[in-house]
Design a protein around this motif. Structure first.
Motif, PDB file in Angstrom:
ATOM      1  N   ASP A 124      52.625  -2.969 -22.744  1.00 14.03           N
ATOM      2  CA  ASP A 124      51.689  -1.911 -22.341  1.00 14.03           C
ATOM      3  C   ASP A 124      50.335  -2.480 -21.944  1.00 14.03           C
ATOM      4  O   ASP A 124      49.519  -1.788 -21.318  1.00 14.03           O
ATOM      5  N   GLU A 125      50.072  -3.738 -22.274  1.00 14.85           N
ATOM      6  CA  GLU A 125      48.775  -4.337 -21.961  1.00 14.85           C
ATOM      7  C   GLU A 125      48.557  -4.509 -20.459  1.00 14.85           C
ATOM      8  O   GLU A 125      47.424  -4.706 -20.017  1.00 14.85           O
ATOM      9  N   VAL A 126      49.625  -4.419 -19.667  1.00 13.27           N
ATOM     10  CA  VAL A 126      49.453  -4.537 -18.214  1.00 13.27           C
ATOM     11  C   VAL A 126      48.652  -3.358 -17.649  1.00 13.27           C
ATOM     12  O   VAL A 126      48.047  -3.465 -16.578  1.00 13.27           O
ATOM     13  N   TYR A 127      48.604  -2.236 -18.373  1.00 11.35           N
ATOM     14  CA  TYR A 127      47.822  -1.084 -17.910  1.00 11.35           C
ATOM     15  C   TYR A 127      46.317  -1.284 -18.118  1.00 11.35           C
ATOM     16  O   TYR A 127      45.516  -0.548 -17.552  1.00 11.35           O
ATOM     17  N   GLY A 128      45.965  -2.257 -18.950  1.00 16.80           N
ATOM     18  CA  GLY A 128      44.561  -2.492 -19.240  1.00 16.80           C
ATOM     19  C   GLY A 128      44.006  -1.483 -20.223  1.00 16.80           C
ATOM     20  O   GLY A 128      44.743  -0.757 -20.907  1.00 16.80           O
ATOM     21  N   ASP A 129      42.694  -1.444 -20.313  1.00 14.99           N
ATOM     22  CA  ASP A 129      42.000  -0.568 -21.243  1.00 14.99           C
ATOM     23  C   ASP A 129      42.194   0.897 -20.830  1.00 14.99           C
ATOM     24  O   ASP A 129      41.952   1.265 -19.680  1.00 14.99           O
ATOM     25  N   VAL A 130      42.648   1.730 -21.761  1.00 14.15           N
ATOM     26  CA  VAL A 130      42.915   3.139 -21.483  1.00 14.15           C
ATOM     27  C   VAL A 130      41.920   3.971 -22.286  1.00 14.15           C
ATOM     28  O   VAL A 130      42.082   4.166 -23.493  1.00 14.15           O
ATOM     29  N   GLU A 131      40.887   4.472 -21.629  1.00 22.15           N
ATOM     30  CA  GLU A 131      39.821   5.173 -22.340  1.00 22.15           C
ATOM     31  C   GLU A 131      40.301   6.483 -22.944  1.00 22.15           C
ATOM     32  O   GLU A 131      39.889   6.862 -24.039  1.00 22.15           O
ATOM     33  N   GLU A 132      41.155   7.192 -22.235  1.00 26.56           N
ATOM     34  CA  GLU A 132      41.662   8.468 -22.741  1.00 26.56           C
ATOM     35  C   GLU A 132      43.033   8.735 -22.144  1.00 26.56           C
ATOM     36  O   GLU A 132      43.425   8.153 -21.133  1.00 26.56           O
ATOM     37  N   GLY A 133      43.774   9.612 -22.810  1.00 24.58           N
ATOM     38  CA  GLY A 133      45.113   9.925 -22.337  1.00 24.58           C
ATOM     39  C   GLY A 133      46.093   8.799 -22.616  1.00 24.58           C
ATOM     40  O   GLY A 133      45.826   7.894 -23.411  1.00 24.58           O
ATOM     41  N   SER A 134      47.234   8.839 -21.949  1.00 25.98           N
ATOM     42  CA  SER A 134      48.281   7.832 -22.130  1.00 25.98           C
ATOM     43  C   SER A 134      48.813   7.382 -20.774  1.00 25.98           C
ATOM     44  O   SER A 134      48.963   8.200 -19.859  1.00 25.98           O
ATOM     45  N   LEU A 271      37.171 -12.045 -26.433  1.00 27.47           N
ATOM     46  CA  LEU A 271      36.625 -11.971 -25.078  1.00 27.47           C
ATOM     47  C   LEU A 271      37.357 -10.893 -24.282  1.00 27.47           C
ATOM     48  O   LEU A 271      38.589 -10.849 -24.265  1.00 27.47           O
ATOM     49  N   GLY A 272      36.595 -10.018 -23.617  1.00 30.35           N
ATOM     50  CA  GLY A 272      37.202  -8.969 -22.794  1.00 30.35           C
ATOM     51  C   GLY A 272      38.131  -8.057 -23.560  1.00 30.35           C
ATOM     52  O   GLY A 272      39.146  -7.589 -23.022  1.00 30.35           O
ATOM     53  N   HIS A 273      37.807  -7.788 -24.799  1.00 31.59           N
ATOM     54  CA  HIS A 273      38.710  -7.054 -25.693  1.00 31.59           C
ATOM     55  C   HIS A 273      38.974  -5.637 -25.174  1.00 31.59           C
ATOM     56  O   HIS A 273      38.054  -4.830 -25.043  1.00 31.59           O
ATOM     57  N   ASP A 274      40.239  -5.324 -24.886  1.00 35.13           N
ATOM     58  CA  ASP A 274      40.616  -3.953 -24.535  1.00 35.13           C
ATOM     59  C   ASP A 274      40.452  -3.072 -25.768  1.00 35.13           C
ATOM     60  O   ASP A 274      40.947  -3.398 -26.847  1.00 35.13           O
ATOM     61  N   ARG A 275      39.794  -1.939 -25.603  1.00 34.89           N
ATOM     62  CA  ARG A 275      39.496  -1.085 -26.747  1.00 34.89           C
ATOM     63  C   ARG A 275      40.651  -0.169 -27.126  1.00 34.89           C
ATOM     64  O   ARG A 275      40.773   0.233 -28.277  1.00 34.89           O
ATOM     65  N   ARG A 276      41.505   0.179 -26.155  1.00 28.10           N
ATOM     66  CA  ARG A 276      42.543   1.165 -26.470  1.00 28.10           C
ATOM     67  C   ARG A 276      43.739   1.014 -25.542  1.00 28.10           C
ATOM     68  O   ARG A 276      43.587   0.842 -24.337  1.00 28.10           O
ATOM     69  N   TYR A 277      44.922   1.046 -26.128  1.00 29.26           N
ATOM     70  CA  TYR A 277      46.172   1.154 -25.378  1.00 29.26           C
ATOM     71  C   TYR A 277      46.899   2.419 -25.828  1.00 29.26           C
ATOM     72  O   TYR A 277      46.869   2.783 -27.001  1.00 29.26           O
ATOM     73  N   SER A 278      47.563   3.077 -24.900  1.00 28.96           N
ATOM     74  CA  SER A 278      48.379   4.237 -25.235  1.00 28.96           C
ATOM     75  C   SER A 278      49.346   4.489 -24.095  1.00 28.96           C
ATOM     76  O   SER A 278      48.945   4.522 -22.934  1.00 28.96           O
ATOM     77  N   VAL A 279      50.629   4.642 -24.411  1.00 26.09           N
ATOM     78  CA  VAL A 279      51.620   4.884 -23.371  1.00 26.09           C
ATOM     79  C   VAL A 279      52.370   6.183 -23.620  1.00 26.09           C
ATOM     80  O   VAL A 279      52.586   6.599 -24.757  1.00 26.09           O
ATOM     81  N   ASN A 280      52.759   6.825 -22.537  1.00 23.95           N
ATOM     82  CA  ASN A 280      53.606   8.003 -22.564  1.00 23.95           C
ATOM     83  C   ASN A 280      55.056   7.533 -22.400  1.00 23.95           C
ATOM     84  O   ASN A 280      55.407   6.919 -21.394  1.00 23.95           O
ATOM     85  N   SER A 281      55.897   7.815 -23.400  1.00 23.02           N
ATOM     86  CA  SER A 281      57.290   7.326 -23.387  1.00 23.02           C
ATOM     87  C   SER A 281      58.293   8.422 -23.066  1.00 23.02           C
ATOM     88  O   SER A 281      59.476   8.310 -23.398  1.00 23.02           O
ATOM     89  N   ASP A 282      57.847   9.489 -22.398  1.00 23.27           N
ATOM     90  CA  ASP A 282      58.732  10.625 -22.129  1.00 23.27           C
ATOM     91  C   ASP A 282      59.951  10.227 -21.300  1.00 23.27           C
ATOM     92  O   ASP A 282      61.049  10.771 -21.486  1.00 23.27           O
ATOM     93  N   ARG A 283      59.769   9.281 -20.367  1.00 24.83           N
ATOM     94  CA  ARG A 283      60.903   8.888 -19.518  1.00 24.83           C
ATOM     95  C   ARG A 283      62.024   8.282 -20.360  1.00 24.83           C
ATOM     96  O   ARG A 283      63.209   8.618 -20.177  1.00 24.83           O
ATOM     97  N   LEU A 284      61.678   7.421 -21.308  1.00 21.70           N
ATOM     98  CA  LEU A 284      62.696   6.825 -22.173  1.00 21.70           C
ATOM     99  C   LEU A 284      63.252   7.855 -23.153  1.00 21.70           C
ATOM    100  O   LEU A 284      64.459   7.860 -23.433  1.00 21.70           O
ATOM    101  N   ARG A 285      62.389   8.729 -23.641  1.00 26.70           N
ATOM    102  CA  ARG A 285      62.861   9.788 -24.527  1.00 26.70           C
ATOM    103  C   ARG A 285      63.870  10.679 -23.818  1.00 26.70           C
ATOM    104  O   ARG A 285      64.793  11.231 -24.446  1.00 26.70           O
TER     105      ARG A 285
END
Length: 340
Positions: A124-134, A271-285
């Motif tokens: 999920d880190e490929v999405y980068g920092d996710v400020e809000e949502g998933s 260094l460059g610490h991403d503050r938040r990761y969050s993914v929506n897994s509905d497709r796999l669900r």
């Protein structure tokens, strides 16, 4: 299926192999692993005597070896990767070699042999920092560390082979994973093993960076679901759906071990610490997969595993491990720490 599992002696890869041998006894599994510091053939001891299992020590960048192994398989599941963000900040070239060039070597062999499935295990880190949502699978990739950039580069090679050569590829993007057999440089096993020895738990910055922790058994089941039921050409997020900070992880570990809060130590932020990761897994669900292990339950089970398996992790926390640890974790000065 006849599977080649590259990186199968690593943390998540070995769990996938153990599940496959147990749940799909008709499958044949060949594990290819370089056995770098984070790969451990002992992770595969539970299946070592299985008739449908074979281990090969080798590098995915070795085109001759890979081509030989791929000739006899129906599917490739690629776990092989350099995967620690902190190490990528110190030596990014190693990550590019394994995560991008190594993926290319596997893809070339897959194209030549005509495999039925190629599953790339990403993050999920490929999405980068996710400020809000998933993040959903349609979101752009915005990696911010050499590690996540190298994983994104591997994904782009996979996409290119899908578009250019119609290779039947699938990518999974998993969230932060924990559980038994995890090399003790990652946050949860590091905190557990340090706490067992009454050593300080190094918490980056103010400890507020948030991750979605998923148990390794759930993650491996998600990958298996994508492999067997997913649609070629699709990407699948694999996350639990939680949000836990580094400070909260420390508190959970200390609580499970009945250790004092005084063991928490704030250190210089990554260094460059991403503050938040969050993914929506509905497709796999949608394929019938669900995560089953809540963090509090899974973490307590993981703590107990490390308490009962010191012979596995103690030899790993020596020599080069501590050299890297001392380079990486710089305690904050008292005045700075008070300002957190």
């Amino acid at each position: 299926m006849r599977l080649l599992v590259s990186g199968g002696a690593g943390f998540i890869g070995s769990e996938f192999v153990r599940q496959t041998i147990s749940n799909h006894p008709e499958d044949r599994v060949v594990v290819l692993d370089k056995l770098t510091y984070a790969g451990n053939v002992r992770n595969l001891d539970p299946v070592a005597q299985s008739a449908n299992y074979r281990f090969v020590e080798g590098d995915i960048c070795d085109g001759t070896l890979v081509a030989e192994l791929v000739r006899d398989v129906d599917a490739i599941v690629n776990f092989a990767a350099e995967s620690h963000v902190d190490r990528s900040l110190e030596a990014p070239g190693q990550f590019i070699q394994t995560d991008v060039f190594g993926t290319y070597v596997l893809l070339e062999a897959a194209r030549a042999s005509g495999v039925e499935r190629f599953l790339q295990v990403s993050t999920d880190e490929v999405y980068g920092d996710v400020e809000e949502g998933s993040s959903t699978e349609h979101d752009p990739l915005r990696p911010r560390s050499p590690y996540s950039a190298s994983k994104a580069g591997g994904e782009m090679m996979v996409w290119a082979y899908r578009a250019s050569y119609s290779l039947p590829v699938i990518t999974t993007r998993g969230s932060n994973t924990y559980g038994p057999y995890q090399y003790p440089e990652k946050i949860i096993p590091l905190f557990i093993t340090n706490a067992i020895d009454d050593q300080l738990l190094p918490i980056y910055g103010d400890g507020s960076a948030v991750r979605d922790y998923i148990h390794v058994a759930d993650h491996a089941r998600g990958i298996d679901t994508a492999l067997r039921q997913g649609t070629a050409g699709q990407d699948y997020n694999v996350g639990y759906g939680g949000a836990t900070s580094g400070g909260e992880v420390a508190d959970l570990v200390l609580g499970a071990l009945d250790k004092p809060a005084s063991l928490k130590q704030h250190v210089r932020d990554r260094l460059g610490h991403d503050r938040r990761y969050s993914v929506n897994s509905d497709r796999l669900r949608g394929l019938g997969w669900r995560p089953l292990v809540p963090l509090d339950h899974g973490l307590r089970e993981t703590v107990q595993w490390y308490r009962e398996n010191e012979q596995w992790w103690r030899p790993l926390k020596s020599g080069e491990f501590w050299e890297f640890y001392r380079r990486n974790y710089k305690p904050l000065q008292a005045d700075a720490a008070q300002g957190l």
